[in-house]
Scaffold this active site. Structure first.
Site, short mmCIF file in Angstrom:
data_model
loop_
_atom_site.label_atom_id
_atom_site.label_comp_id
_atom_site.label_asym_id
_atom_site.label_seq_id
_atom_site.Cartn_x
_atom_site.Cartn_y
_atom_site.Cartn_z
N ASP A 1 1.67 2.10 2.44
CA ASP A 1 0.81 0.99 2.09
C ASP A 1 -0.58 1.58 1.80
OD1 ASP A 1 0.77 -2.42 3.34
OD2 ASP A 1 -0.29 -1.50 1.67
C1 GLC Z 1 -1.89 -4.13 0.45
C2 GLC Z 1 -0.69 -4.77 1.14
C3 GLC Z 1 0.62 -4.50 0.46
C4 GLC Z 1 0.39 -4.35 -1.02
C5 GLC Z 1 -0.42 -3.08 -1.24
C6 GLC Z 1 -0.79 -2.87 -2.71
O1 GLC Z 1 -2.82 -3.69 1.39
O2 GLC Z 1 -0.51 -4.52 2.52
O3 GLC Z 1 1.50 -5.59 0.77
O4 GLC Z 1 1.63 -4.25 -1.71
O5 GLC Z 1 -1.61 -3.06 -0.45
O6 GLC Z 1 -1.66 -3.87 -3.12
#
Ligand code: GLC
Length: 737
Positions: A296
C-alpha cells in the site's frame, strides 16, 4: 542462432516450459520476448535474461503521475523519474498522457518494457455506481460482476490497465471509514462478491481492451483496526485470520485475481507488508499464487514508525524478503535493493522471481503488443446510457427498507410532498468515497428523482432544514412550515462522502445532532415522515427511528440513485435490499455482528443501560409484500462425511406485490473441538416471486465445504456429530456419522 536465444531455448526447454503460445512460429532474428507467438513463460525468461539488476528493480517500483486526488496524501509527487518505471498510479483520466509516458518507456529505454498503469477504480471509473457496502446488500453477485465489467471497460479505454479493487476486508466496526469499501461483516459474503468483482474486472482474457487486472486488498486483517481507527495495529489471532479474514482472499485467488495489495496494519506484532507468513507461506507457497503483491501507499517506509525497521534500507530488505514484490510510491526498493543484492543480503534470484511475476502480468495484459491506448470519443468511452441503467439497477437492489409503520410506503401520487434535508438536492455526496473520475454533475439528486417519478401528479415543496453538521437551527422554522403544508415529509439525511473511506474514522456512528434535531422538529408537526439515509457506514438510528414513520437506507448510490429511490417510494419498485452489516443499537455496542462466538453466560452479561441486541440485524430488510416460509426440510437426517444433503424451504409471496426475496442459509455447529461462531452464512439465493407465487429455495450441502471448520494452521476439519442448518427462525438437524 544467437547465444542468448539458444540459452533461453535451453532454459525453457529443460524446464519443460511450453515454447509456443498456441501456434505461430518463433523467429530467431527477433528477441524472443518480443514475439507473441512464444509462450508467456518463455518471453518472461528471455526478457529477464536480458535485464540488468537496475532494470529489474525498476520493475518492482510504482510511482504516481497526474493530479493526486487522494486527500490523504495530496501534494505527494514523484519527480525525476527514469523513463522505464514498473508502474504508475495514474490519476489522469485520459489516454493521451498515458501514451506519452508509455512512449518514453517503449522508445527511450534499452528493452522497451511497457509501464503498468493502475488506479483506484473502486465502484466505477466515471459511471459511479453504489459503494461496495451497498452492493453487498443487494445479494446479487451477478450484478456486481456486470458493474465491475463496466468499470473495467471505462478504465481500460481511458488508459488504466489495473484497478486496486475489490476490497474484501471483513469489517465489523462502523467507526472505521473503510467499512464503506468492502462487502460487510461476513467472510462468505465478501468472498462471493469479491469473486464476482474479480471476474467482472478481468473477464475471459486480460489482453482485451475492456478488461483490467484486479487487486485484492488489503491483505490482511485491516478491517480489524483497533477502535475503528485507520492505520492502527490489529490484534488478529491465527484462528481469526484463517476463519474470518483469509477466506475471501483464498476464494478470489482461486478465481484468478491478478494481484494482491498488502495492508497497512501491523498484525499482532508483524506488519502485513513485512509478514512472511502471509505473503510467502500462505499466499505463495500454500495457495501457489502466481501473481504479485504490491504494497500500500508508502507502506514499506512505514515499517519504520511501526517499529520493525531502523531505516529505509532495512524496511526495503524486510518487506522484499517477506514476499512483497512491488513498492508503491516511497521508492525504498529502487533506493536499496541493488545494494542489498551487492551485499549478499538479497539473492538476485529472488529479485528475478518478483520481476517475473510483474512481467507475466504485463504480457498477459498484452502491453508489449499494445502499449498504447486508443483515444476514444467520450460518448463511446464513458457514461453510456446502458451502463447508467445497470448502475440504477444496483441502486434499486441495494436500498434497504428499515421501517414502514402502517404501510405509509409506497406513497400515493397526487400528494403534496415536503422534500427537506441537507441530502435532498445534494449530488456530490451521493457518489461516496473513492469516486475515481466521478463528477457530481453526472449524478441525479433525490429531489430530481422525485420530480421525475412524482412530478406530474404531485406538488413538491422544498426546504434545506439544516447543514450536514454544525449547530445552525435557523432554517428549522422554514422547514417546519413547509412540513405543515404537506401530506408527507421526505427527510433526506446522511453523511458527506468524506466522512467514510480512507482515514475517515468517526468516534460515533450516529448522525450529527443537528440532523436528529431537525427530524424531531419535523415529526412534531404531525405530518408523516419518511427518512431517507445516504451514508457509507452502519448508523446509530435508535433515536431517528422514533422520529419517523418510515425509514429507507439508500447508501451512497453513485450517479443513478435519484430515480431508483423515487421508484421505491412510489411503489414502482418493491425494495429488496437486506443488510450485509449489522446496525448497532448504539456506538457503544461496537463491535457487534451476527457470527460472534457464544457467550459463556448467554443470558447474562448484558449492558445495563442499553439493549444488547442490535437495532437492525445482519440480513434484515423489509419489503412491500410479505413472504411466508414453509417447513424447512432435509433430504437426509444423517449422512456420511463424503455424502451430500439437500435442504429446501418453500417460500410464498403472500402479499399484494411482486418482489425479490433473498433466503440466507446459515450453518451452526454447537459442539466442536473448537468453539465456533454461533452461526455462519454458507449460501444465499435471491429470486423474484410474483404475488401468490411459491418457489422452492434449496441448498445442496457438501459437508467438507459447508460444515467443516478451519483451525489456526489453516487446516480444515470435519467432525462427526450434529450440525444445524438455519433459515430465519427454523433449523433442521443433520448428523454427520
Ligand atoms: C491508499 C489506500 C489503498 C489504495 C492506495 C492507492 O492509501 O490504502 O486502498 O489502493 O493507497 O491509492
Amino acid at each position: 542462432m544467437n547465444k542468448r536465444f539458444l540459452l533461453t531455448l535451453c532454459a525453457v526447454v529443460s524446464f519443460g516450459v511450453p515454447l509456443l503460445a498456441g501456434g505461430g512460429t518463433i523467429s530467431k532474428d527477433i528477441p524472443l520476448y518480443k514475439q507473441p507467438s512464444a509462450s508467456t513463460d518463455m518471453r518472461v525468461a528471455d526478457l529477464l535474461s536480458r535485464m540488468t539488476l537496475e532494470e529489474k528493480v525498476l520493475q518492482l517500483s510504482q510511482y504516481i503521475v497526474g493530479l493526486n486526488t487522494n486527500v490523504n496524501n495530496t501534494g505527494e509527487v514523484n519527480t525525476g523519474l527514469p523513463d522505464g518505471v514498473g508502474s504508475y498510479i495514474y490519476f489522469s483520466g485520459d489516454a493521451k498522457l498515458r501514451n506519452a509516458l508509455q512512449r518514453k518507456a517503449m522508445e527511450n529505454t534499452r528493452l522497451g518494457i511497457p509501464i503498468l498503469f493502475g488506479f483506484d477504480v473502486i465502484h466505477g471509473f466515471r459511471t459511479i455506481y453504489p459503494i461496495p457496502l451497498a452492493q453487498g446488500c443487494s445479494w446479487n453477485p451477478e450484478l456486481v460482476g456486470e458493474l465491475s465489467a463496466i468499470a473495467a471497460r471505462e478504465s481500460r479505454m481511458s488508459g488504466t490497465d489495473w484497478t486496486f479493487s475489490p476490497m474484501i476486508d471483513v469489517a465489523r466496526d462502523g467507526r472505521w471509514g473503510r467499512v464503506a469499501e468492502g462487502y460487510g461483516e461476513d467472510p462468505y459474503t465478501n468472498a462471493v462478491m469479491g469473486v464476482a468483482a474479480v471476474k467482472g474486472y478481468q473477464g475471459d482474457t486480460l489482453s482485451s481492451k475492456a478488461n483490467v487486472a484486479a487487486c485484492l486488498k488489503h491483505f490482511a486483517g485491516y478491517g480489524r483496526s483497533e477502535g475503528g481507527r485507520d492505520y492502527t495495529a490489529t490484534d488478529v489471532s491465527r484462528q481469526s485470520l484463517w476463519e474470518t479474514y483469509l477466506p475471501p482472499y483464498e476464494a478470489c485467488i482461486k478465481a484468478g485475481a491478478a494481484t494482491v495489495m498488502s495492508a497497512f496494519n501491523d498484525i499482532s506484532g508483524t506488519p502485513a507488508t513485512a509478514n512472511c507468513y502471509l505473503l510467502t507461506e500462505v499466499l505463495k507457497k500454500r495457495w501457489h499464487y502466481q501473481g504479485f503483491v504490491v504494497s500500500d501507499w508508502n507502506a514499506v517506509q512505514q515499517l519504520i514508525p511501526q517499529g520493525v525497521a531502523a531505516n529505509r534500507k532495512e524496511a526495503a530488505r524486510k518487506a522484499f524478503s517477506a514476499g512483497l514484490d512491488m513498492d508503491m510510491k516511497d521508492d525504498c526498493f529502487r533506493e536499496h535493493l541493488t545494494s542489498l543484492v551487492a551485499e549478499g543480503k538479497i539473492d538476485e534470484k529472488e529479485i528475478d522471481e518478483s520481476v517475473a511475476r510483474v512481467l507475466r502480468l504485463k504480457f498477459q495484459l498484452g502491453l508489449f503488443e499494445n502499449p498504447y491506448t486508443p483515444v476514444y470519443e467520450d460518448s463511446e468511452r464513458i457514461l453510456r446510457a446502458e451502463d447508467k441503467e445497470v448502475a440504477a439497477r444496483m441502486a434499486q437492489e441495494s436500498m434497504v427498507l428499515l421501517k414502514n409503520d402502517n404501510s405509509l410506503l409506497p406513497l400515493k401520487k397526487g400528494m403534496t410532498m415536503a422534500v427537506i434535508g441537507p441530502m435532498a438536492k445534494d449530488k456530490e455526496n451521493l457518489l461516496g468515497s473513492w469516486k475515481a473520475h466521478g463528477r457530481a454533475e453526472d449524478a441525479e439528486s433525490i429531489y430530481e428523482g422525485l420530480e421525475k417519478e412524482f412530478g406530474r401528479h404531485t406538488r413538491l415543496l422544498y426546504a434545506k432544514g439544516c447543514d450536514f453538521d454544525g449547530n445552525d437551527t435557523s432554517l428549522f422554522a422554514e422547514a417546519s412550515s413547509v412540513a405543515s403544508q404537506a401530506d408527507v415529509v421526505i427527510l433526506c439525511l446522511g453523511e458527506k462522502s468524506a466522512w467514510s473511506g480512507e482515514n475517515a474514522s468517526r468516534s460515533t456512528i450516529a448522525l450529527p445532532c443537528i440532523q436528529e434535531q431537525l427530524a424531531t422538529e419535523l415529526y412534531k408537526t404531525g405530518t408523516p415522515v419518511v427518512i431517507l439515509l445516504s451514508n457509507g457506514r452502519p448508523l446509530e438510528l435508535a433515536r431517528l427511528a422514533q422520529q419517523c414513520d418510515a425509514m429507507l437506507e439508500m447508501w451512497q448510490p453513485g450517479i443513478a440513485g435519484g430515480t431508483p429511490l423515487a421508484r421505491i417510494l412510489s411503489g414502482s419498485v418493491n425494495p429488496s435490499g437486506k443488510l450485509c452489516i449489522t446496525f448497532p443499537f448504539a456506538s457503544g455496542q461496537i463491535p457487534i455482528y451476527y457470527n460472534e462466538r457464544q457467550s459463556s453466560r448467554p443470558d447474562q452479561g448484558k449492558y445495563q443501560d442499553i439493549p444488547t441486541t442490535p437495532m437492525y440485524d445482519f440480513a434484515y430488510g423489509l419489503s412491500y409484500t410479505t413472504f411466508s416460509y414453509g417447513a424447512l426440510r432435509a433430504s437426509s437426517a444423517a449422512i456420511q462425511k463424503s455424502g451430500k444433503v439437500r435442504v429446501e424451504v418453500p417460500v410464498t409471496n403472500t402479499g399484494n406485490m411482486d418482489g425479490y426475496e433473498t433466503v440466507h442459509w446459515f450453518v451452526s455447529d454447537p459442539y466442536c473441538t473448537i468453539s465456533r461462531p454461533q452461526k455462519e452464512l454458507k449460501h444465499f439465493e435471491k429470486r423474484f416471486l410474483k404475488k401468490g407465487e411459491t418457489a422452492l429455495f434449496t441448498f445442496d450441502i457438501e459437508p467438507q465445504k459447508d460444515f467443516s471448520y478451519i483451525d489456526e494452521t489453516g487446516n480444515r476439519f470435519l467432525e462427526e456429530g450434529d450440525y444445524y442448518v438455519i433459515v430465519k427462525d427454523q433449523k433442521v438437524n443433520i448428523e454427520i456419522k
